[in-house]
Scaffold this motif. Structure first.
Motif, mmCIF file in Angstrom:
data_model
loop_
_atom_site.group_PDB
_atom_site.id
_atom_site.type_symbol
_atom_site.label_atom_id
_atom_site.label_comp_id
_atom_site.label_asym_id
_atom_site.label_seq_id
_atom_site.Cartn_x
_atom_site.Cartn_y
_atom_site.Cartn_z
ATOM 1 N N ALA A 1 0.740 -1.235 -0.043
ATOM 2 C CA ALA A 1 -0.007 0.143 -0.002
ATOM 3 C C ALA A 1 0.986 1.135 0.001
ATOM 4 N N LEU A 2 0.319 2.320 -0.308
ATOM 5 C CA LEU A 2 0.846 3.677 -0.342
ATOM 6 C C LEU A 2 0.178 4.427 0.842
ATOM 7 N N ALA A 3 0.880 5.718 1.128
ATOM 8 C CA ALA A 3 0.279 6.523 2.271
ATOM 9 C C ALA A 3 0.653 7.885 1.835
ATOM 10 N N VAL A 4 -0.064 8.587 1.897
ATOM 11 C CA VAL A 4 -0.184 10.329 1.765
ATOM 12 C C VAL A 4 -0.639 10.866 2.989
ATOM 13 N N ALA A 5 -0.360 12.206 2.850
ATOM 14 C CA ALA A 5 -0.943 13.111 4.113
ATOM 15 C C ALA A 5 -2.454 13.439 3.977
ATOM 16 N N CYS A 6 -2.951 13.763 2.674
ATOM 17 C CA CYS A 6 -4.243 14.179 2.374
ATOM 18 C C CYS A 6 -4.928 14.006 1.076
ATOM 19 N N MET A 7 -6.209 14.040 0.935
ATOM 20 C CA MET A 7 -6.909 13.895 -0.246
ATOM 21 C C MET A 7 -6.293 14.327 -1.475
ATOM 22 N N GLU A 8 -5.846 15.494 -1.707
ATOM 23 C CA GLU A 8 -5.057 16.238 -2.740
ATOM 24 C C GLU A 8 -4.066 15.146 -3.397
ATOM 25 N N GLU A 9 -3.146 14.832 -2.361
ATOM 26 C CA GLU A 9 -2.340 13.936 -2.599
ATOM 27 C C GLU A 9 -2.679 12.750 -3.276
ATOM 28 N N ALA A 10 -3.464 12.214 -2.632
ATOM 29 C CA ALA A 10 -4.153 10.685 -2.954
ATOM 30 C C ALA A 10 -4.728 10.649 -4.436
ATOM 31 N N GLU B 1 -4.150 13.036 -6.776
ATOM 32 C CA GLU B 1 -3.131 13.287 -7.868
ATOM 33 C C GLU B 1 -2.544 11.810 -8.321
ATOM 34 N N LEU B 2 -2.660 10.775 -7.351
ATOM 35 C CA LEU B 2 -1.851 9.604 -7.702
ATOM 36 C C LEU B 2 -2.987 8.630 -8.231
ATOM 37 N N ARG B 3 -4.304 8.735 -7.956
ATOM 38 C CA ARG B 3 -5.312 7.985 -8.629
ATOM 39 C C ARG B 3 -5.587 8.539 -10.193
ATOM 40 N N GLU B 4 -5.292 9.747 -10.269
ATOM 41 C CA GLU B 4 -5.523 10.518 -11.502
ATOM 42 C C GLU B 4 -4.513 10.023 -12.593
ATOM 43 N N ALA B 5 -3.163 9.778 -11.944
ATOM 44 C CA ALA B 5 -2.033 9.259 -12.594
ATOM 45 C C ALA B 5 -2.134 7.824 -12.903
ATOM 46 N N GLY B 6 -3.150 7.154 -12.551
ATOM 47 C CA GLY B 6 -3.589 5.526 -12.715
ATOM 48 C C GLY B 6 -2.880 4.849 -11.718
ATOM 49 N N ILE B 7 -2.458 5.245 -10.584
ATOM 50 C CA ILE B 7 -1.934 4.364 -9.462
ATOM 51 C C ILE B 7 -2.972 3.646 -8.674
ATOM 52 N N GLY B 8 -2.985 2.392 -8.716
ATOM 53 C CA GLY B 8 -4.079 1.545 -8.341
ATOM 54 C C GLY B 8 -4.102 1.306 -6.964
ATOM 55 N N ALA B 9 -2.630 0.966 -6.428
ATOM 56 C CA ALA B 9 -2.698 0.688 -5.071
ATOM 57 C C ALA B 9 -3.412 1.165 -3.961
ATOM 58 N N PRO B 10 -3.647 0.291 -2.911
ATOM 59 C CA PRO B 10 -4.446 0.963 -1.880
ATOM 60 C C PRO B 10 -3.656 2.242 -1.342
ATOM 61 N N ILE B 11 -4.280 3.280 -0.990
ATOM 62 C CA ILE B 11 -3.832 4.591 -0.465
ATOM 63 C C ILE B 11 -4.345 5.028 0.872
ATOM 64 N N LEU B 12 -3.473 5.260 1.802
ATOM 65 C CA LEU B 12 -3.997 5.545 3.039
ATOM 66 C C LEU B 12 -3.843 6.882 3.115
ATOM 67 N N LEU B 13 -4.986 7.755 3.738
ATOM 68 C CA LEU B 13 -4.810 9.234 4.103
ATOM 69 C C LEU B 13 -4.548 9.060 5.467
ATOM 70 N N LEU B 14 -3.008 9.495 5.942
ATOM 71 C CA LEU B 14 -2.718 9.502 7.163
ATOM 72 C C LEU B 14 -3.263 10.478 8.153
ATOM 73 N N GLU B 15 -3.813 11.561 7.647
ATOM 74 C CA GLU B 15 -4.452 12.525 8.544
ATOM 75 C C GLU B 15 -6.077 12.432 8.461
ATOM 76 N N GLY B 16 -6.366 11.347 7.769
ATOM 77 C CA GLY B 16 -8.021 11.154 7.647
ATOM 78 C C GLY B 16 -8.526 12.160 6.764
ATOM 79 N N VAL B 17 -9.739 12.374 6.801
ATOM 80 C CA VAL B 17 -10.583 13.367 6.316
ATOM 81 C C VAL B 17 -10.643 14.614 7.140
ATOM 82 N N PHE B 18 -10.768 15.903 6.335
ATOM 83 C CA PHE B 18 -10.880 17.075 7.102
ATOM 84 C C PHE B 18 -12.274 17.538 7.105
ATOM 85 N N GLU B 19 -13.190 16.961 6.382
ATOM 86 C CA GLU B 19 -14.719 17.385 6.431
ATOM 87 C C GLU B 19 -15.502 16.111 6.024
ATOM 88 N N PRO B 20 -16.889 16.043 6.361
ATOM 89 C CA PRO B 20 -17.413 14.804 6.181
ATOM 90 C C PRO B 20 -17.576 14.482 4.478
#
Length: 362
Positions: free
Chosen positions: A56-65, A67-86
């Motif tokens: 799996a991969l890990a990033v800090a926030c949604m924007e970083e995640a 960016e990877l999805r839009e580039a075709g990265i399909g691995a699980p990605i963890l948001l290390l700080e979680g979500v900032f709004e519901p």
């Protein structure tokens, strides 16, 4: 002609470093941390390089995640700080992201959400960092709530973060490990605690998942102090430039802004086209090592926006166009960070887009 400044990337070194992480923790899954633009190396390039070798991969926030999805990265990605709004929960579900639950509010958002599919959750436990996470005494309660939540894929992974794992003589890490063991006892939940220094030097903290970050880029989290496993790392980024001028400076003459460096002898000074506008730290002191033609020379005077000056008196002939290494292969970033009164993490992550990332070796 373009300026010769480049951050040259050795992708084979990244693969070597993640293989070392697996070797050190053979029973653990590997989560490669690629936050902050993969520590300045280029998030998409490095995620593509590491994805086949990580669980799996890990990033800090949604924007970083995203960016990877839009580039075709399909691995699980963890948001290390979680979500900032519901509303981000629906985005996470659509993108197939994993989320960290850090507090009661985030858990309440999860319980109230109507999602297209459930999420893999990680529960952050504060064992002593006192930055993020729930109190250890509440870990069992919140773990049960997450497991029972319709928006969760069952029990969460328990995660904690070490405050002093790079200080091998510090008992704080042992105390955090003991507390993490206590709060996780009896829970049917995988665990994760090991950041880069813990992967390298605290095997008792490897658990089910390790989370290497800084070590993936080939730099020791222990700075300039030797450590057997860290000494096996290979730098991914080499910051390069070239000499653009050479001059003779008489004894007693000053060089650079503020005249802070004064020649104590007749000296040969090389000007290199790199500065704080290119990611080289303005706080680097005179004497900071620089490689010119593969030989060690010393920074002379203050760092400018676009240039530095280097005392090359003792290293033989130096000519215009000669190669310069600011850090990387042959010169650990810690040796630059230390006289700049910072850490290698900062130097790497503050690398601006002005300095092109160029894949030198794949």
């Amino acid at each position: 002609m373009m300026r010769p400044n480049q951050a040259r990337l050795d992708l084979s070194a990244a693969r070597h470093n993640i293989a070392l992480a697996r070797e050190l923790a053979p029973a653990s899954k590997v989560m490669a941390v690629v936050k902050a633009n993969a520590y300045g190396h280029g998030a998409v390039t490095m995620a593509r390089t590491l994805e086949p070798h990580a669980d799996a991969l890990a990033v800090a926030c949604m924007e970083e995640a995203l960016e990877l999805r839009e580039a075709g990265i399909g691995a699980p990605i963890l948001l290390l700080e979680g979500v900032f709004e519901p509303d981000e929960l629906a985005v996470a579900a659509k993108a197939g992201l994993w989320i960290t639950i850090d507090n009661d509010t985030q858990l309440a958002w999860l319980e109230a959400a109507r999602l297209a599919r459930p999420l893999q959750c990680w529960l952050k436990v504060d064992t002593g960092m006192h930055r993020l996470g729930v109190a250890p005494a509440r870990a069992a309660e919140l773990c049960q709530r997450i497991a029972a939540c319709r928006n969760s894929l069952g029990p969460p992974v328990l995660i904690t973060h070490f405050a002093c794992a790079d200080e091998l003589e510090n008992d704080a890490t042992r105390r955090q490990i003991a507390l993490f063991e206590d709060c996780g006892a009896g829970l049917a939940a995988p665990r994760s605690a090991a950041n880069s220094p813990a992967v390298l030097a605290w095997p008792e903290a490897h658990y089910d998942w390790i989370r290497p970050g800084y070590m993936l880029w080939g730099h020791s989290p222990f700075g300039t102090r030797p450590q057997p496993n860290a000494d096996r790392l290979r730098p991914v980024m080499t910051l390069c430039s070239a000499v653009i001028s050479v001059r003779e400076v008489a004894a007693g003459e000053a060089v650079g802004y503020g005249a802070s460096w004064v020649a104590k002898r007749p000296s040969r000074i090389a000007t290199v086209t790199v500065g704080y506008g290119d990611g080289y730290p303005r706080t680097a002191a005179s004497g900071t090592p620089v490689l010119v033609n593969g030989q060690r020379a010393a920074l002379a005077g203050r760092v400018s926006m676009d240039m530095i000056t280097v005392d090359v008196t003792d290293i033989g002939p130096v000519r215009l166009g000669d190669p310069v290494v600011l850090w990387g292969e042959g010169l650990p970033v810690a040796e630059v960070a230390e006289p700049a009164k910072t850490i290698g993490y900062e130097l790497l992550t503050r690398m601006p887009m002005r300095t092109p990332r160029v894949v030198a070796r794949d």
